[in-house]
Motif scaffolding. Structure first.
Motif, PDB file in Angstrom:
ATOM      1  N   ASP A 136      43.400  40.239  52.203  1.00  0.00           N
ATOM      2  CA  ASP A 136      43.624  41.275  51.200  1.00  0.00           C
ATOM      3  C   ASP A 136      44.569  40.829  50.101  1.00  0.00           C
ATOM      4  OD1 ASP A 136      45.892  41.160  52.704  1.00  0.00           O
ATOM      5  OD2 ASP A 136      46.037  43.311  53.097  1.00  0.00           O
ATOM      6  N   ARG A 137      44.970  39.530  50.117  1.00  0.00           N
ATOM      7  CA  ARG A 137      45.821  38.972  49.075  1.00  0.00           C
ATOM      8  C   ARG A 137      45.277  37.617  48.640  1.00  0.00           C
ATOM      9  NH1 ARG A 137      50.633  41.018  47.619  1.00  0.00           N
ATOM     10  NH2 ARG A 137      51.403  42.817  48.797  1.00  0.00           N
ATOM     11  N   CYS A 138      45.447  37.319  47.349  1.00  0.00           N
ATOM     12  CA  CYS A 138      45.001  36.029  46.824  1.00  0.00           C
ATOM     13  C   CYS A 138      45.926  34.925  47.325  1.00  0.00           C
ATOM     14  CB  CYS A 138      44.989  36.073  45.293  1.00  0.00           C
ATOM     15  SG  CYS A 138      44.570  34.498  44.527  1.00  0.00           S
ATOM     16  N   PRO A 139      45.375  33.815  47.819  1.00  0.00           N
ATOM     17  CA  PRO A 139      46.257  32.748  48.318  1.00  0.00           C
ATOM     18  C   PRO A 139      47.026  32.044  47.209  1.00  0.00           C
ATOM     19  CG  PRO A 139      43.968  32.042  48.351  1.00  0.00           C
ATOM     20  CD  PRO A 139      43.955  33.486  47.995  1.00  0.00           C
ATOM     21  N   ASP A 140      46.578  32.114  45.954  1.00  0.00           N
ATOM     22  CA  ASP A 140      47.259  31.415  44.861  1.00  0.00           C
ATOM     23  C   ASP A 140      48.304  32.294  44.180  1.00  0.00           C
ATOM     24  OD1 ASP A 140      45.614  29.359  45.509  1.00  0.00           O
ATOM     25  OD2 ASP A 140      44.559  29.262  43.586  1.00  0.00           O
ATOM     26  N   CYS A 141      47.881  33.458  43.669  1.00  0.00           N
ATOM     27  CA  CYS A 141      48.836  34.329  42.957  1.00  0.00           C
ATOM     28  C   CYS A 141      49.560  35.292  43.883  1.00  0.00           C
ATOM     29  CB  CYS A 141      48.127  35.112  41.861  1.00  0.00           C
ATOM     30  SG  CYS A 141      46.866  36.274  42.449  1.00  0.00           S
ATOM     31  N   VAL A 142      49.188  35.354  45.159  1.00  0.00           N
ATOM     32  CA  VAL A 142      49.811  36.180  46.191  1.00  0.00           C
ATOM     33  C   VAL A 142      49.788  37.666  45.796  1.00  0.00           C
ATOM     34  CG1 VAL A 142      51.724  36.232  47.835  1.00  0.00           C
ATOM     35  CG2 VAL A 142      51.375  34.217  46.446  1.00  0.00           C
ATOM     36  N   GLY A 143      48.912  38.039  44.923  1.00  0.00           N
ATOM     37  CA  GLY A 143      48.780  39.440  44.553  1.00  0.00           C
ATOM     38  C   GLY A 143      47.686  40.116  45.354  1.00  0.00           C
ATOM     39  N   PRO A 144      47.751  41.446  45.510  1.00  0.00           N
ATOM     40  CA  PRO A 144      46.698  42.148  46.250  1.00  0.00           C
ATOM     41  C   PRO A 144      45.367  42.046  45.519  1.00  0.00           C
ATOM     42  CG  PRO A 144      48.155  43.715  45.177  1.00  0.00           C
ATOM     43  CD  PRO A 144      48.776  42.374  44.983  1.00  0.00           C
ATOM     44  N   LEU A 145      44.304  41.915  46.287  1.00  0.00           N
ATOM     45  CA  LEU A 145      42.979  41.817  45.691  1.00  0.00           C
ATOM     46  C   LEU A 145      42.586  43.162  45.090  1.00  0.00           C
ATOM     47  CD1 LEU A 145      40.926  39.688  48.239  1.00  0.00           C
ATOM     48  CD2 LEU A 145      41.996  38.961  46.116  1.00  0.00           C
ATOM     49  N   SER A 146      42.067  43.083  43.882  1.00  0.00           N
ATOM     50  CA  SER A 146      41.629  44.278  43.175  1.00  0.00           C
ATOM     51  C   SER A 146      40.125  44.221  42.968  1.00  0.00           C
ATOM     52  CB  SER A 146      42.343  44.390  41.828  1.00  0.00           C
ATOM     53  OG  SER A 146      41.786  45.420  41.048  1.00  0.00           O
ATOM     54  N   TRP A 147      39.511  45.385  42.788  1.00  0.00           N
ATOM     55  CA  TRP A 147      38.091  45.423  42.471  1.00  0.00           C
ATOM     56  C   TRP A 147      37.829  45.007  41.025  1.00  0.00           C
ATOM     57  CZ3 TRP A 147      34.625  45.546  46.090  1.00  0.00           C
ATOM     58  CH2 TRP A 147      34.916  46.129  47.320  1.00  0.00           C
ATOM     59  N   ASP A 148      38.861  44.971  40.224  1.00  0.00           N
ATOM     60  CA  ASP A 148      38.730  44.540  38.830  1.00  0.00           C
ATOM     61  C   ASP A 148      39.022  43.040  38.747  1.00  0.00           C
ATOM     62  OD1 ASP A 148      38.478  44.415  36.126  1.00  0.00           O
ATOM     63  OD2 ASP A 148      40.356  45.452  35.668  1.00  0.00           O
ATOM     64  N   ARG A 149      38.065  42.228  39.215  1.00  0.00           N
ATOM     65  CA  ARG A 149      38.232  40.781  39.178  1.00  0.00           C
ATOM     66  C   ARG A 149      36.930  40.128  38.720  1.00  0.00           C
ATOM     67  NH1 ARG A 149      37.856  42.046  44.843  1.00  0.00           N
ATOM     68  NH2 ARG A 149      36.307  40.768  45.946  1.00  0.00           N
ATOM     69  N   ARG A 150      36.877  38.788  38.691  1.00  0.00           N
ATOM     70  CA  ARG A 150      35.759  38.051  38.101  1.00  0.00           C
ATOM     71  C   ARG A 150      34.478  38.184  38.921  1.00  0.00           C
ATOM     72  NH1 ARG A 150      37.088  34.395  34.172  1.00  0.00           N
ATOM     73  NH2 ARG A 150      39.298  34.302  33.664  1.00  0.00           N
ATOM     74  N   SER A 151      34.593  38.085  40.212  1.00  0.00           N
ATOM     75  CA  SER A 151      33.430  38.172  41.086  1.00  0.00           C
ATOM     76  C   SER A 151      33.921  38.455  42.488  1.00  0.00           C
ATOM     77  CB  SER A 151      32.604  36.880  41.040  1.00  0.00           C
ATOM     78  OG  SER A 151      33.328  35.814  41.632  1.00  0.00           O
ATOM     79  N   ALA A 152      32.981  38.591  43.411  1.00  0.00           N
ATOM     80  CA  ALA A 152      33.363  38.861  44.788  1.00  0.00           C
ATOM     81  C   ALA A 152      34.128  37.703  45.396  1.00  0.00           C
ATOM     82  CB  ALA A 152      32.118  39.171  45.621  1.00  0.00           C
ATOM     83  N   SER A 153      33.852  36.461  44.972  1.00  0.00           N
ATOM     84  CA  SER A 153      34.492  35.282  45.541  1.00  0.00           C
ATOM     85  C   SER A 153      35.560  34.693  44.645  1.00  0.00           C
ATOM     86  CB  SER A 153      33.428  34.209  45.827  1.00  0.00           C
ATOM     87  OG  SER A 153      32.747  33.859  44.632  1.00  0.00           O
ATOM     88  N   ARG A 154      35.916  35.336  43.542  1.00  0.00           N
ATOM     89  CA  ARG A 154      36.918  34.816  42.622  1.00  0.00           C
ATOM     90  C   ARG A 154      37.956  35.891  42.331  1.00  0.00           C
ATOM     91  NH1 ARG A 154      37.031  29.225  41.577  1.00  0.00           N
ATOM     92  NH2 ARG A 154      34.910  28.467  41.784  1.00  0.00           N
ATOM     93  N   CYS A 155      39.214  35.484  42.339  1.00  0.00           N
ATOM     94  CA  CYS A 155      40.302  36.380  41.960  1.00  0.00           C
ATOM     95  C   CYS A 155      40.414  36.383  40.435  1.00  0.00           C
ATOM     96  CB  CYS A 155      41.606  35.918  42.615  1.00  0.00           C
ATOM     97  SG  CYS A 155      43.053  36.945  42.202  1.00  0.00           S
ATOM     98  N   ARG A 156      41.231  37.261  39.901  1.00  0.00           N
ATOM     99  CA  ARG A 156      41.454  37.275  38.455  1.00  0.00           C
ATOM    100  C   ARG A 156      42.132  36.001  37.977  1.00  0.00           C
ATOM    101  NH1 ARG A 156      40.863  42.011  35.692  1.00  0.00           N
ATOM    102  NH2 ARG A 156      42.301  41.242  34.102  1.00  0.00           N
TER     103      ARG A 156
END
Length: 647
Positions: A136-156
């Motif tokens: 439920d968190r991005c391993p790079d930016c350590v931010g919570p995953l949002s539905w407003d992102r690039r794709s299902a497999s990519r974080c913002r």
């Protein structure tokens, strides 16, 4: 709309079981956009389009009409009339869902699988296909995953979620998660896994699991832990504690109670039973509560008062909290508090820290529910009384009509009881007399004239101030159209809460026998009292207090009245009182047509001579005679002629 369709280059159709926010995320990926903000702007969607009802016609146009708006609405996670949200065909409470933070399984993304709607449930913390804890968190930016992102497999931040490190799900929690997910898919058939606590639905099973997990080691902070929505790792730990008590049914209940007693003592166990009564207050948990009651009977030295709060044989509780009451009445907890304060519900509340704990009688909730079922909508209540919605709101604000709040779709609207509306008409009918003078207008037309509020007229009728007449030729038993009031008795007056009345300038001047221009002057001088606030020094409509008008002749005297009393002129009266040192409250102004006014007590001390003493030269008793203490005598007509100027 054509420009919108041309700008959405890539279009797609929703997959089976796909949610609306996952479908929009798929459109974002297909059109190579950094987030869903661009599609929301094209379609005119709010940020909460997936969780709150809104118009999806713009999204339908952006897709070229390939997916109708009703089908798109079926994919959304919108609460229904029952307040629940559908997930894979199962209706569940919104408290079990987390629709803000997204969760993914890296292995599913790497294998090309789509996001599963079951992952929106906050208790399902693991992917049962791979046995991995959801990320439920991005391993790079350590931010919570949002539905407003690039794709299902990519974080913002462009990080690849398919290669994100994922921990193996806890061995103790995974079997319970598998059971809950199977119950979620099989809830339509009403099936229940073997060895699990006897609850029929996924919603009840998830609620029971969360209670048993948080009550295992929680002390005074249990309530905050019970209503919280922690992240995946903490939720998984709670589910691991719940699995030990629920999967090995019914043998796991005894060790669960023993652990609570060992950790918190008898007092902690008693608090857990009280919490159980509040959290599992429903007939679907009867089997679990019965088993707890049987296990408690084996405890030595069991205090009867401590365990009396658990009564598994009762299907309906005697007392309800604000949330349960709101659910049964189809309203909110805040409105329940308002209804309790208004006396529509029977119960009490107490302060617990910074919040209030309500205990509401279930019988009063049932009676209120029956009353709400037969209640009238505002439109129906206005039509029943024969008045407009505006006039109906006027009666409600004045306290003449009480309102109730039943369920109204996804919102809450006001409604009225037929007994209250009919009782108001019956109260007016008790004061009505047949026939009436000329100029009688129906009560239904009072508000239309905008001279008076209908609530003020009805209050005057019920207090016996305004006479009301029954109009001939009308047989409607529940309408105000059959009753009327005389215009002369209503217009130009206002009735206040203390029973007093106020008059307009015309009526006040008529009662005093003065010109209307004198009334504002007397109010500013303090001779008359204003009722209600004016605007920029001006009197309010119907703003002269009637009592001050009645008392004016007693407390004040005018020059014209003194002149009539002493058979002289007003100029002589003004000069005599001025010589005596009596200052007027209002000075005369012939140019403006203003007459002088004195206080009656001051004039009595001025000792004006009576008409019998005029021209005799006799001084008034107690005064020394001065040369000017006589009234002037008339001069010859020749003396009053103006002299002609000579060159």
């Amino acid at each position: 709309m054509k420009a919108i369709r041309d700008r959405l280059a890539a279009r797609a159709l929703p997959a089976h079981g796909q949610t609306l926010h996952a479908f929009v995320l798929r459109l974002v990926e297909a059109n190579a956009h950094p987030g869903s903000a661009w599609i929301r702007r094209l379609a005119g969607l709010p940020h909460t389009f997936a969780t709150r009802p809104c118009d999806l016609a713009g999204l339908e146009a952006a897709l070229g009409g390939a997916v109708p708006a009703p089908e798109l609405a079926a994919l959304a996670s919108w609460p229904g009339p029952d307040g629940r949200i559908g997930v894979e065909g199962t209706r569940m409470s919104p408290s079990l869902l987390d629709l803000v933070r997204a969760r993914v399984c890296p292995s599913c993304l790497a294998e090309g699988h789509r996001l599963r709607p079951a992952w929106d449930c906050r208790l399902l913390t693991a992917c049962t296909r791979h046995g991995l804890r959801l990320v439920d968190r991005c391993p790079d930016c350590v931010g919570p995953l949002s539905w407003d992102r690039r794709s299902a497999s990519r974080c913002r931040c462009r990080a690849d979620l398919a290669v994100a490190p994922a921990a193996t799900a806890a061995a103790g929690a995974l079997p319970l998660l598998v059971t809950l997910e199977g119950l979620l898919r099989g809830d339509r058939q009403g099936s229940r896994p073997q060895g699990f606590a006897p609850v029929p639905t996924f919603d009840a099973a998830a609620r029971l699991a969360w209670f048993t997990g948080t009550a295992s080691d929680a002390g005074q902070d249990w309530r905050s832990r019970f209503i919280s929505r922690p992240e995946t790792a903490e939720t998984e730990a709670v589910m691991g504690k719940a699995a030990a008590a629920l999967l090995n049914w019914p043998a796991g209940v005894g060790p669960w109670l023993d652990g609570i007693q060992a950790h918190h003592g008898d007092e902690g166990l008693r608090r857990t039973m009280l919490r159980m009564r509040a959290a599992l207050d429903d007939a679907v948990f009867r089997g679990f509560v019965d088993e707890v009651r049987q296990q408690l009977s084996k405890f030595p030295g069991r205090p009867a008062k401590g365990w009396a709060a658990v009564r598994g044989e009762e299907l309906e509780p005697t007392w309800l909290d604000a949330t349960a009451t709101a659910t049964r009445l189809g309203t909110t907890a805040a409105k329940v508090a308002t209804m309790l304060e208004a006396g529509q519900l029977v119960g009490r509340f107490r302060r617990v820290g910074g919040r209030r704990e309500f205990r509401i009688c279930a019988a009063s909730v049932a009676r209120t529910g029956e009353r709400l079922t037969a209640s009238l909508t505002p439109e129906a209540a206005a039509a029943r009384l024969g008045i407009s919605r505006h006039a109906l709101e006027d009666l409600r604000h004045a306290g003449l009509l009480a309102f109730v709040r039943p369920s109204c779709g996804n919102g809450i609207g006001s409604a009225y009881s037929p007994e209250d509306t009919d009782g108001l008409v019956a109260g007016i009918a008790a004061f009505a007399t047949p026939g009436g003078p000329l100029g009688v207008t129906s009560l239904c037309r009072v508000n239309r004239s905008k001279h008076r509020k209908l609530s003020e007229v009805i209050q005057g009728i019920l207090q016996g101030v305004y006479p009301v007449h029954r109009l001939p030729g009308f047989d409607g038993p529940f309408s105000l159209a059959g009753f009327g009031v005389a215009l002369d008795a209503v217009w130009g007056t206002r009735l206040h809460e203390d029973g007093s009345r106020s008059l307009d300038v015309r009526r006040a001047a008529k009662a005093l026998g003065l010109a209307t221009r004198m009334v504002p002057i007397l109010v500013r001088a303090g001779c008359l009292r204003a009722a209600g606030g004016g605007h920029h020094g001006r009197l309010a409509r119907n703003g002269v207090d009637e009592r001050s008008v009645r008392n004016f002749r007693r407390d004040y005297v005018m020059a014209s009245a003194l002149a009539r009393r002493h058979a002289t002129s007003t100029q002589a009266v003004v000069r005599m009182l001025d010589d005596a040192g009596v200052a007027p409250v209002v000075r005369s102004d012939a140019a403006r047509g203003v007459s002088a006014v004195w206080r009656a007590i001051d004039v009595a001390g001025g000792l004006l001579p009576d008409a019998a003493q005029r021209g005799t030269g006799a001084a008034a008793p107690g005064r020394r005679r001065r040369p000017r203490d006589v009234y002037p005598t008339s001069k010859p007509a020749s003396a009053r002629m103006p002299r002609r100027r000579t060159g």
